[in-house]
Design a protein around this motif. Structure first.
Motif, PDB file in Angstrom:
ATOM      1  N   VAL A 205      -0.871  -0.033  -3.848  1.00  0.00           N
ATOM      2  CA  VAL A 205       0.012  -0.554  -4.901  1.00  0.00           C
ATOM      3  C   VAL A 205       1.042   0.505  -5.305  1.00  0.00           C
ATOM      4  CG1 VAL A 205       0.097  -1.310  -7.306  1.00  0.00           C
ATOM      5  CG2 VAL A 205      -1.677  -2.196  -5.782  1.00  0.00           C
ATOM      6  N   ILE A 206       0.583   1.743  -5.495  1.00  0.00           N
ATOM      7  CA  ILE A 206       1.486   2.821  -5.898  1.00  0.00           C
ATOM      8  C   ILE A 206       2.537   3.081  -4.822  1.00  0.00           C
ATOM      9  CG2 ILE A 206       1.630   5.285  -6.455  1.00  0.00           C
ATOM     10  CD1 ILE A 206       0.441   3.629  -8.685  1.00  0.00           C
ATOM     11  N   PHE A 207       2.137   2.963  -3.564  1.00  0.00           N
ATOM     12  CA  PHE A 207       3.082   3.190  -2.470  1.00  0.00           C
ATOM     13  C   PHE A 207       4.038   2.014  -2.301  1.00  0.00           C
ATOM     14  CE2 PHE A 207       4.111   2.279   1.986  1.00  0.00           C
ATOM     15  CZ  PHE A 207       4.854   3.405   2.309  1.00  0.00           C
ATOM     16  N   LEU A 208       3.507   0.789  -2.330  1.00  0.00           N
ATOM     17  CA  LEU A 208       4.323  -0.384  -2.021  1.00  0.00           C
ATOM     18  C   LEU A 208       5.261  -0.780  -3.153  1.00  0.00           C
ATOM     19  CD1 LEU A 208       1.732  -2.653  -0.155  1.00  0.00           C
ATOM     20  CD2 LEU A 208       3.684  -1.428   0.821  1.00  0.00           C
ATOM     21  N   THR A 209       4.881  -0.491  -4.408  1.00  0.00           N
ATOM     22  CA  THR A 209       5.724  -0.900  -5.536  1.00  0.00           C
ATOM     23  C   THR A 209       7.139  -0.329  -5.447  1.00  0.00           C
ATOM     24  OG1 THR A 209       3.817  -1.188  -6.995  1.00  0.00           O
ATOM     25  CG2 THR A 209       5.960  -0.881  -8.044  1.00  0.00           C
ATOM     26  N   PRO A 210       7.326   0.998  -5.326  1.00  0.00           N
ATOM     27  CA  PRO A 210       8.692   1.494  -5.188  1.00  0.00           C
ATOM     28  C   PRO A 210       9.359   1.045  -3.895  1.00  0.00           C
ATOM     29  CG  PRO A 210       7.103   3.271  -4.892  1.00  0.00           C
ATOM     30  CD  PRO A 210       6.348   2.100  -5.401  1.00  0.00           C
ATOM     31  N   PHE A 211       8.577   0.922  -2.816  1.00  0.00           N
ATOM     32  CA  PHE A 211       9.130   0.491  -1.527  1.00  0.00           C
ATOM     33  C   PHE A 211       9.684  -0.928  -1.630  1.00  0.00           C
ATOM     34  CE2 PHE A 211       8.506  -1.001   2.962  1.00  0.00           C
ATOM     35  CZ  PHE A 211       9.504  -0.202   3.512  1.00  0.00           C
ATOM     36  N   VAL A 212       8.923  -1.824  -2.268  1.00  0.00           N
ATOM     37  CA  VAL A 212       9.378  -3.204  -2.460  1.00  0.00           C
ATOM     38  C   VAL A 212      10.593  -3.245  -3.382  1.00  0.00           C
ATOM     39  CG1 VAL A 212       8.750  -5.438  -3.463  1.00  0.00           C
ATOM     40  CG2 VAL A 212       7.129  -4.238  -1.979  1.00  0.00           C
ATOM     41  N   CYS A 213      10.592  -2.400  -4.416  1.00  0.00           N
ATOM     42  CA  CYS A 213      11.740  -2.340  -5.335  1.00  0.00           C
ATOM     43  C   CYS A 213      13.008  -1.908  -4.597  1.00  0.00           C
ATOM     44  CB  CYS A 213      11.450  -1.376  -6.475  1.00  0.00           C
ATOM     45  SG  CYS A 213      10.233  -1.971  -7.663  1.00  0.00           S
ATOM     46  N   ILE A 214      12.868  -0.946  -3.672  1.00  0.00           N
ATOM     47  CA  ILE A 214      14.019  -0.490  -2.887  1.00  0.00           C
ATOM     48  C   ILE A 214      14.544  -1.625  -2.012  1.00  0.00           C
ATOM     49  CG2 ILE A 214      14.736   1.044  -1.015  1.00  0.00           C
ATOM     50  CD1 ILE A 214      12.781   3.124  -2.156  1.00  0.00           C
ATOM     51  N   ILE A 215      13.637  -2.323  -1.317  1.00  0.00           N
ATOM     52  CA  ILE A 215      14.039  -3.433  -0.455  1.00  0.00           C
ATOM     53  C   ILE A 215      14.710  -4.534  -1.268  1.00  0.00           C
ATOM     54  CG2 ILE A 215      13.178  -5.275   1.035  1.00  0.00           C
ATOM     55  CD1 ILE A 215      11.025  -3.362   2.008  1.00  0.00           C
ATOM     56  N   ALA A 216      14.112  -4.874  -2.431  1.00  0.00           N
ATOM     57  CA  ALA A 216      14.680  -5.927  -3.274  1.00  0.00           C
ATOM     58  C   ALA A 216      16.060  -5.529  -3.796  1.00  0.00           C
ATOM     59  CB  ALA A 216      13.737  -6.221  -4.441  1.00  0.00           C
ATOM     60  N   SER A 217      16.214  -4.270  -4.198  1.00  0.00           N
ATOM     61  CA  SER A 217      17.502  -3.790  -4.718  1.00  0.00           C
ATOM     62  C   SER A 217      18.587  -3.902  -3.652  1.00  0.00           C
ATOM     63  CB  SER A 217      17.379  -2.337  -5.191  1.00  0.00           C
ATOM     64  OG  SER A 217      16.490  -2.227  -6.279  1.00  0.00           O
ATOM     65  N   TYR A 218      18.273  -3.448  -2.444  1.00  0.00           N
ATOM     66  CA  TYR A 218      19.279  -3.487  -1.384  1.00  0.00           C
ATOM     67  C   TYR A 218      19.528  -4.889  -0.855  1.00  0.00           C
ATOM     68  CZ  TYR A 218      20.156   1.465  -1.204  1.00  0.00           C
ATOM     69  OH  TYR A 218      20.568   2.728  -1.530  1.00  0.00           O
ATOM     70  N   ALA A 219      18.527  -5.757  -0.953  1.00  0.00           N
ATOM     71  CA  ALA A 219      18.740  -7.161  -0.573  1.00  0.00           C
ATOM     72  C   ALA A 219      19.770  -7.795  -1.504  1.00  0.00           C
ATOM     73  CB  ALA A 219      17.420  -7.920  -0.631  1.00  0.00           C
ATOM     74  N   HIS A 220      19.650  -7.521  -2.814  1.00  0.00           N
ATOM     75  CA  HIS A 220      20.622  -8.033  -3.780  1.00  0.00           C
ATOM     76  C   HIS A 220      21.987  -7.374  -3.585  1.00  0.00           C
ATOM     77  CE1 HIS A 220      17.043  -9.553  -5.954  1.00  0.00           C
ATOM     78  NE2 HIS A 220      17.889 -10.428  -6.471  1.00  0.00           N
ATOM     79  N   ILE A 221      21.977  -6.071  -3.283  1.00  0.00           N
ATOM     80  CA  ILE A 221      23.238  -5.356  -3.066  1.00  0.00           C
ATOM     81  C   ILE A 221      23.994  -5.950  -1.888  1.00  0.00           C
ATOM     82  CG2 ILE A 221      24.227  -3.161  -2.282  1.00  0.00           C
ATOM     83  CD1 ILE A 221      22.107  -1.742  -3.983  1.00  0.00           C
ATOM     84  N   PHE A 222      23.309  -6.118  -0.756  1.00  0.00           N
ATOM     85  CA  PHE A 222      23.972  -6.624   0.449  1.00  0.00           C
ATOM     86  C   PHE A 222      24.443  -8.068   0.270  1.00  0.00           C
ATOM     87  CE2 PHE A 222      21.254  -3.431   2.929  1.00  0.00           C
ATOM     88  CZ  PHE A 222      22.276  -2.496   2.895  1.00  0.00           C
ATOM     89  N   SER A 223      23.638  -8.861  -0.452  1.00  0.00           N
ATOM     90  CA  SER A 223      24.057 -10.252  -0.672  1.00  0.00           C
ATOM     91  C   SER A 223      25.300 -10.327  -1.547  1.00  0.00           C
ATOM     92  CB  SER A 223      22.918 -11.047  -1.321  1.00  0.00           C
ATOM     93  OG  SER A 223      22.619 -10.534  -2.615  1.00  0.00           O
TER      94      SER A 223
END
Length: 307
Positions: A205-223
């Motif tokens: 959870v500690i590892f995936l939480t920031p990783f998922v946040c990064i992916i979600a942030s860049y998904a919104h950025i690129f869109s």
């Protein structure tokens, strides 16, 4: 076997990256050079941001914190290896090993949390430019960093306390240049079920939480970027993310290659990947963020001329 009759380990042996003295000498020089450059590079970035009022913005606040973390991250592992080589003594005390594990987990996770916070900052800057100053208030920036420190320290404390509960018997040779939690865990003669469970649940959870946040942030950025009317606007928006994406790819690429596999399969390739995110990433971060950043280069010039 009765645990009371077992020989308790009071120190561990850090076997390093190579068993050959000639290669160890080369690695010593290489690691010494990388450590010195890492300390100087990250210190200059931190000093340039601190001394230039134009860089007192959320983005550079997070970057200054990343430089501090990278400096500490390198200092957890490399100095002990260098000292051991000079003294020709591969030992590290039991408590010293546990301390390395604690700070290693703390700074590894802190790197990930700061990278996710920086990704969120870029998301707000690109997707909500008119509300950026309202959203990324100084209090929020401090709160994000302080919360990250709190979570990572509690997580490290959990795993270190669980590690201390284990018994280590006759085998005390760690096939690494520092006390990496996985190789040390393999040496225990106790049942490590709880430790493994916490690694794959809480650690996941500690590892995936920031990783998922990064992916979600860049998904919104690129869109949002793809909706821009001009190619120039798209290139300008993406150029601000290039440095951060490079660091994220290097850091998480190495970690995924090591810690998303069972501990029983820890190999030389995993050791090399560990070196990448513990030594190489802190080394290259100052260069990645400064070479293409005019503000950082200008602040560094001012700092050098002032000296």
């Amino acid at each position: 076997m009765d645990r009371d009759n077992q020989t308790r380990v009071t120190e561990f042996l850090l076997l390093g990256l190579s068993g050959k003295s000639e290669q160890e000498d080369i690695l010593f020089g290489l690691f010494l050079w990388m450590y010195v450059v890492t300390i100087i590079g990250n210190f200059l970035i931190f000093l340039a941001i601190s001394c230039d009022s134009n860089l007192h913005t959320p983005m550079y606040f997070f970057l200054a914190n990343l430089s501090c973390v990278d400096t500490c991250f390198s200092s957890v592992t490399i100095p002990k290896m260098l000292v051991n080589h000079i003294l020709e003594d591969k030992s590290i005390s039991y408590m010293g090993c546990m301390a390395q594990i604690y700070f290693f987990i703390t700074f590894t996770n802190m790197d990930g949390f700061l990278l996710s916070v920086m990704a969120y900052n870029r998301y707000v800057a690109i997707c909500y430019p008119l509300h950026y100053t309202l959203i990324m208030r100084p209090k929020l920036c401090v709160l994000l960093v302080a919360t990250s420190w709190g979570i990572t320290n509690l997580h490290a404390l959990l795993h270190t306390l669980l590690m201390i509960q284990l018994s280590f018997c006759s085998n005390n040779a760690v096939h690494h240049f520092f006390c990496d939690p996985y190789p040390v865990l393999k040496l225990s003669c106790s049942d490590t079920f709880i430790n493994d469970l916490m690694v794959f649940t809480v650690g996941g959870v500690i590892f995936l939480t920031p990783f998922v946040c990064i992916i979600a942030s860049y998904a919104h950025i690129f869109s949002n970027v793809l909706k821009l009317p001009s190619a120039h606007g798209i290139r300008k928006a993406l150029s601000t993310c290039g440095s951060h994406l490079t660091v994220v790819s290097l850091f998480y690429g190495a970690i995924l290659g090591v810690y998303m596999r069972p501990s029983s399969s820890y190999s030389l390739q995993d050791t090399v990947a560990t070196v990448i995110f513990t030594v190489v990433t802190p080394l290259v971060n100052p260069f990645i963020y400064s070479l293409r950043n005019r503000d950082i280069k200008a602040a560094l010039r001012k700092l050098i001329l002032r000296v």
